[in-house]
Design an enzyme around this catalytic site. Structure first.
Site, PDB file in Angstrom:
ATOM      1  CB  THR A  49      78.175  60.595  -5.720  1.00 55.66           C
ATOM      2  OG1 THR A  49      78.822  60.626  -7.007  1.00 55.66           O
ATOM      3  CG2 THR A  49      79.219  60.280  -4.650  1.00 55.66           C
ATOM      4  CB  CYS A  50      74.189  62.423  -8.419  1.00 61.36           C
ATOM      5  SG  CYS A  50      75.270  63.862  -8.316  1.00 61.36           S
ATOM      6  NE  ARG A  52      83.348  60.378  -8.801  1.00 59.90           N
ATOM      7  CZ  ARG A  52      84.229  60.439  -9.821  1.00 59.90           C
ATOM      8  NH1 ARG A  52      84.890  59.356 -10.187  1.00 59.90           N
ATOM      9  NH2 ARG A  52      84.465  61.584 -10.433  1.00 59.90           N
ATOM     10  CB  SER A 107      84.285  66.613  -9.415  1.00 58.22           C
ATOM     11  OG  SER A 107      84.637  65.933  -8.233  1.00 58.22           O
ATOM     12  CD  GLN A 118      79.283  63.292  -2.677  1.00 59.41           C
ATOM     13  OE1 GLN A 118      80.187  63.312  -3.515  1.00 59.41           O
ATOM     14  NE2 GLN A 118      78.059  63.702  -2.953  1.00 59.41           N
ATOM     15  N   GLY A 187      64.055  67.417  -1.417  1.00 59.33           N
ATOM     16  CA  GLY A 187      65.186  66.791  -0.748  1.00 59.33           C
ATOM     17  C   GLY A 187      65.710  67.719   0.331  1.00 59.33           C
ATOM     18  CB  ALA A 188      66.296  67.894   3.519  1.00 61.06           C
ATOM     19  CD  GLU A 190      77.804  67.879   1.265  1.00 65.08           C
ATOM     20  OE1 GLU A 190      78.831  68.531   1.477  1.00 65.08           O
ATOM     21  OE2 GLU A 190      77.794  66.638   1.153  1.00 65.08           O
TER      22      GLU A 190
END
Length: 424
Positions: A49-50, A52, A107, A118, A187-188, A190
Site C-alpha cells: 500500500t502507500c 507499507r 496504520s 487491502q 485517480g479513481a 478507494e
C-alpha cells in the site's frame, strides 16, 4: 512450520524508500511465484500500500535474511539500505502483527478501515498466484475474524478518519471557505473515492476526477456530481483547480513542475494546495519548490492524523487485547493441528494390528477353538502388539537417562498416581 512477517512501513521508512519497495498490481503474481521459488518458501503473500510493503511467508525453517536479499534484489536496492528500514516478526509475533495491521492498529491513521480490504486483496492475489496453502490460508482467515471482532466490539472505527480525511482536513485549514474552491482529484481508487466523498459533503464548489480511463473516472464522478476527464486533460484543469489531491498506482510521476508553472501563470499565481498520497509519488517533488504551491505527501499528514488519534486511543487498548487473544487462540489451534498427522498414523497402525489379530481369531474359531479362548487370545495379542513399540522405546529412553521423556510418557498414557485404581 514457521511464519514470517517482514517489511517496511510509514514508521520505519521515508516515502522515498517506500515508493522504491512498492509493488504494482501487475507485478504481484510474478513476484509471489519468484519469491517462493527463490527463497524456499512454501506459502507467501504480499501486502503493498502507500504506507507499507509487507511479505507474509510460511517456511519449514525461517530465513529472514534470504527473504530480505530477495526483496532488495527485486527492487534494485542495496541490502544495507533495506535492512535499515525493515522489520521482521516470527511465528507468534508474525501472527499478532498481521492481526494488528488488519485491525488498523498499525496504520498511519489509527483504526482506518481501508487496510482490511487491502489485506483481503493481498490474500486474493496470493490465491490467484497459487502461493497460499492451508497454513497461510488459515492465518488470513483468523486475521480477518480478529479484525472484524475489533471493528464490532470496540469504538476503534467510530468517527472514521483516514489519510483521505486527513488530506481534506488540511485543505480546510488552508481554505477558510471550501464552497468557493475547485478540486482536481487524480485517480479513481478507494482513497480518491473517500476524498471525493469528504469534499462533496463539505460542499466544494466543483470537483473534477482525472483518470487513465474515462469510464472509471465517470463512475466515480457520477456518485458526487463531479466531472470526469482523462489524465491528458490535467494541464487544462490545473488552471481552475485550487485543490489537487492525487492517488494512483502509476510508477512514474503524472504531474511535473513545468505543467504546474504554466498553470500558475494563467492563474496569475493564485495558490494551489496539493496532496500527493501515492507511493510512488504522482507529483514531482520539485513542484513543491514553486512559491505558490503548497505540496504535501503522506508523510506530511502525520500532524493532522495525530489530532484524530486522541479519540481512538482508549479503544485501541481494548483492540490490542482482542488481537492478543485472537493470536494466542490461532497458535493454540495451529499447534493442535500438528498432532493430527501423528494421531492419524497411530490410528492407522492400531487398526492394522487390530485387523491382524481379528483375522487370527476368526481362523481359530473356524478351526473349532472355544469362544472364550479365542477372545482371551485376541485380547492378549492386541495388547502385546499395541504395547510392543512403546515398550521398546521407553526402555531405550530409560537407558539413555531421558527422565523428561519418561515423565512425558506417564502423562501421555495418563499413568498418574492412583490411575490404576480408577474405573475407566
Amino acid at each position: 512450520m514457521a511464519f514470517l512477517a517482514l517489511g517496511i512501513n510509514h514508521k520505519t521508512a521515508s516515502v522515498d524508500v517506500r515508493e522504491r519497495v512498492a509493488f504494482t498490481p501487475e507485478q504481484l503474481v510474478e513476484a509471489l511465484q519468484q519469491l517462493c521459488r527463490l527463497t524456499d518458501s512454501r506459502e507467501a503473500a504480499i501486502l503493498s500500500t502507500c504506507n507499507r510493503s509487507e511479505l507474509y511467508i510460511e517456511q519449514d525453517h525461517l530465513s529472514a535474511d534470504v527473504v530480505l536479499r530477495w526483496l532488495a534484489e527485486y527492487h534494485h536496492l542495496s541490502l544495507d539500505e533495506l535492512r535499515a528500514s525493515a522489520y521482521v516478526h516470527e511465528d507468534d509475533a508474525a501472527v499478532r502483527h498481521m492481526m494488528r495491521v488488519a485491525s488498523g492498529l498499525d496504520s498511519l491513521v489509527l483504526g482506518e478501515p481501508q487496510i482490511l480490504g487491502q489485506m483481503k486483496s493481498a490474500y486474493a492475489v496470493a490465491r490467484e498466484a497459487g502461493t497460499v496453502g492451508p497454513l497461510l490460508g488459515r492465518l488470513f482467515q483468523a486475521t480477518f475474524s480478529a479484525a472484524k471482532q475489533v471493528r464490532t466490539d470496540t469504538a476503534i472505527g467510530e468517527n472514521p478518519v483516514s489519510v483521505a480525511f486527513a488530506a481534506v482536513s488540511l485543505a480546510k485549514q488552508i481554505f477558510s471557505d471550501l464552497q468557493r474552491s475547485q478540486a482536481l482529484l487524480i485517480g479513481a481508487g478507494e482513497t480518491i473515492t473517500l476524498v471525493a466523498r469528504h469534499l462533496h459533503d463539505l460542499g466544494v464548489k466543483r470537483i473534477v476526477v482525472a483518470n487513465r480511463t474515462l469510464e472509471r473516472a465517470s463512475l466515480l464522478a457520477e456518485q458526487f456530481g463531479a466531472h470526469a476527464v482523462l489524465l491528458s486533460d490535467i494541464p487544462q484543469e490545473l488552471v481552475h483547480s485550487d485543490i489537487v489531491i492525487s492517488s494512483t498506482a502509476s510508477q512514474l510521476p503524472i504531474l511535473g513542475k513545468g505543467a504546474v508553472e504554466s498553470a500558475l501563470k494563467l492563474r496569475k499565481h493564485k495558490p494551489i494546495f496539493m496532496v500527493d498520497i501515492a507511493v510512488p509519488r504522482d507529483i514531482e517533488p520539485e513542484v513543491g519548490e514553486l512559491d505558490d504551491v503548497y505540496l504535501y505527501t503522506v508523510d506530511d499528514l502525520h500532524e493532522v492524523v495525530a489530532e484524530n488519534l486522541k479519540s481512538r486511543q482508549g479503544a485501541a487498548q481494548a483492540a490490542e487485547e482482542l488481537v492478543n487473544i485472537g493470536a494466542e487462540d490461532f497458535m493454540v489451534r495451529l499447534r493442535e493441528l500438528a498432532a493430527v498427522d501423528v494421531l492419524k498414523a497411530y490410528r492407522q497402525q492400531s487398526e492394522r494390528l487390530r485387523d491382524e489379530e481379528l483375522q487370527k481369531a476368526l481362523r481359530m474359531l473356524a478351526n473349532g477353538s472355544g469362544a472364550e479362548d479365542v477372545l482371551a487370545q485376541l485380547a492378549r495379542g492386541l495388547t502385546n502388539k499395541l504395547l510392543h513399540a512403546p515398550s521398546v522405546q521407553l526402555k531405550k529412553l530409560s537407558a539413555e537417562g531421558r527422565l523428561d521423556a519418561l515423565a512425558m510418557a506417564q502423562e501421555l498414557f495418563a499413568l498418574g498416581e492412583g490411575s490404576s485404581d480408577k474405573t475407566p
